[in-house]
Motif scaffolding. Sequence first.
Motif, short mmCIF file in Angstrom:
data_model
loop_
_atom_site.label_atom_id
_atom_site.label_comp_id
_atom_site.label_asym_id
_atom_site.label_seq_id
_atom_site.Cartn_x
_atom_site.Cartn_y
_atom_site.Cartn_z
N TRP A 74 -8.07 0.31 5.58
CA TRP A 74 -8.38 0.77 4.22
C TRP A 74 -7.43 1.90 3.81
N LYS A 82 -3.55 1.53 2.24
CA LYS A 82 -3.24 1.31 0.82
C LYS A 82 -2.92 2.63 0.10
N ARG A 127 2.79 -1.81 3.28
CA ARG A 127 3.39 -2.52 2.14
C ARG A 127 4.33 -1.63 1.33
#
Length: 214
Positions: free
Chosen positions: A98, A101, A182
């Motif tokens: 979590w 991100k 990412r």
Amino acid sequence: MKREYGQFCGLAVGLDVIGERWTLLIVRELLIGPARFKSLLENLPGIGPNLLTDRLRMLGEHGLVEQTSVADDGRARLYRLTEAGQELRESVLALARWGLKFLDESDTAGATRAEWGFLAVQALVIDEAVPEVDETYEFEVGDQTFQILVRGGKVSFERGSVAEPALTISCDAGTFVRVGARILSPFQAIATGDVRVEGDPGAVLRCSLMLGLS
């Protein structure tokens, strides 16, 4: 005095135990493996010896951490998670997944370790995408080597190398976390040479799908 929430609630009582600053990061280090006090201090820059002692004592009092002797040094002590402490693994990995991100390029100046990246990879695994073939993926992160073993549709994680992995991925720790967060796409990392991939193209695809990086 340690502050408590004073609520008849599992979450509140759980946070009474592990909600203090640094506590979960100590658990993270011990999920990687048993460690000496000095190693914990070195791998948690900023905590200070007194605070580390206090947190380890508290975790011990709640039955989450225990001390064992070191085989080649009778005076040294090794800290490790008990069975109850190991039960935090899924919760810690879920929180790490979590938290990825919220990472951005401004965070990359902070401390990092290869082991933290490998925990991040464990957090990325999508159970429904675990391949049905039995194979091993090897990750060379900095000076550390880790494995993801897929057997019978189940995944396990180990340290060290294997003779014939289906796939070998090499990079530094910072790149490892960037890809997991990412911030950097696998394609960009491979194109720039920051990530090097060797192995069967099918294994590359299966591993990427399993980690949600395809």
